[in-house]
Design an enzyme around this catalytic site. Sequence first.
Site, PDB file in Angstrom:
ATOM      1  CE  LYS A 100      -6.614  -2.620   3.827  1.00 64.67           C
ATOM      2  NZ  LYS A 100      -7.583  -3.724   4.767  1.00 64.67           N
ATOM      3  CG  ASP A 112      -4.893  -1.735   7.148  1.00 61.83           C
ATOM      4  OD1 ASP A 112      -4.147  -2.133   6.123  1.00 61.83           O
ATOM      5  OD2 ASP A 112      -5.956  -2.425   6.786  1.00 61.83           O
ATOM      6  CE  LYS A 168      -3.385  -2.350   2.940  1.00 65.57           C
ATOM      7  NZ  LYS A 168      -2.675  -3.366   3.159  1.00 65.57           N
TER       8      LYS A 168
END
Length: 394
Positions: free
Chosen positions: A232, A228, A125
Site C-alpha cells: 500500500k 501488505d 495490489k
Amino acid sequence: MSSVSAQQQKILVAVVGVGLVGSEFISQLLSIPSQVTPFKLISLTSSSRTLFVGKESPISPDAPWKSLLAASSAPPDLKDLTARLSQLVAEKERVALIDNTSSEAVAALYPIWLKAGINVITPNKKAFSGDIELYSEILKATRESGAKFLNEATVGAGLPVIAPLKELVATGDKIKKIEGVFSGTMSYIFNEFSTGKPDGPSFSSVVAIAKEKGYTEPHPADDLNGFDVARKLTILSRTISSAPTSTASTLPSLQSFASVKIQSLIPAPLEGILTGEEFIKRLPEFDEDFAKLRAEANKENSVLRFVGVVDVVGGQVRAGLEKYVVSLASLSLGTEEKARYPVDHPFATSLGGSDNIIMFHTERYSPRPLIVQGAGAGAAVTAMGVLGDLLKLA
C-alpha cells in the site's frame, strides 16, 4: 438523445474473479435500478469457467448469475476474453474490465488491456506495487490509448485514499508526509494488545482470536510480515511520484514493495513455518518478547501501533511499530513541554476494531492534517470502492 442512443452509450462490464469481493461487487452492480444504470454486465470469469453473454443480452438484475456461470462449459480464457473485449472497443463501445482477483498473472495483462482501450478497475495490489517495469508499462499504455486504470480499493478498501491524494497533487498541493494504520489486521491486533494499561492479553492470544474472526490471512505470518502495508505504501509513493504535477523527487524509486523498509513482526525462528496452525501453536513461545515491548510503551504512557509512512520531505518509505502517547499523567514534563507533546494523536485515541486511519500532511493541510478513517477491510466496503471507481467512468 433517443433511448437507442442512450443504450449504446452504456459501459460494457466484464468481471474477472467472483469470490467474496467479486460476488459482492456483482450484487452491488446489479442492484442499480435498470432504468438508471449506466452499465451492462456482459461477462463473468471464475477460476474454472467463463460466461460471456455479449452486449445484446446482458445479465439482468434478477438473473441467477451464479447458476448461469456454473452451467457454462467454457473454461477461463483471458486471451479469448481480451480478443472479444478488444473487438467491442473497435466497435466504438466503452468497455471496463474489473479484476477482483489477487493474481499476478491477471495483473500482468493490464498493459495489454489498456493498450486495447479497455478500462481496468481493480482492488488487486500486485500491478501497482510489484515490479516497477510493469507499473511503467501501465502508465505508458493509459497515456497512449486514453483508457483509464482506477485502483481506489487497493489502499483502504472503500475508503477514499487514492482519489484525494491525486486531487491534492493535481491541484498543486505539496505532500509532506502520509502516515497511517493501513492494515485492518494489524489495527485490530494492536488495538487489543496495546491499550496503555499495565496488563493485557498475550500477543499470541490476540493473533489467534484475530485469525478465528477472519481478520488475518489463513497464515497469520502473511500479515505479520508487513508486506501488505508495504504494498500500500508503494502504491501511494508511486501515485505521488507519477503525477504530472508532482515534484516529489526526494522519494526513493521503489523497484517493488520489497524495497520498502519493513519491520517484520515474525519471530526469526518462526520464519519457515509452513502452516498457519503450526504458526499459531508456536507463537506463545515469544509472548514474553512482545510483552516487553508493551511494558516499555506503558512506561512512557504510550501505545504500540503498526504504522506505514511515506515521508516525502525525508525521502523515506517505511513500515513498523511506533509509539503514541495516550496520557501525560506520569511524565515529568514542564507545562510548555506538555503542551507540545502529541498526546492527542489519533493513532492513540481514535482507533477501534480493525479501522484504517490515514493522515495527509501537506502544505495546505498543515499543521492539522487531512484525516481519513473507517473500515479498511471487508468484502462489502472493498466492492463499494471498486463500484465507486466504475461509476467514475459513467
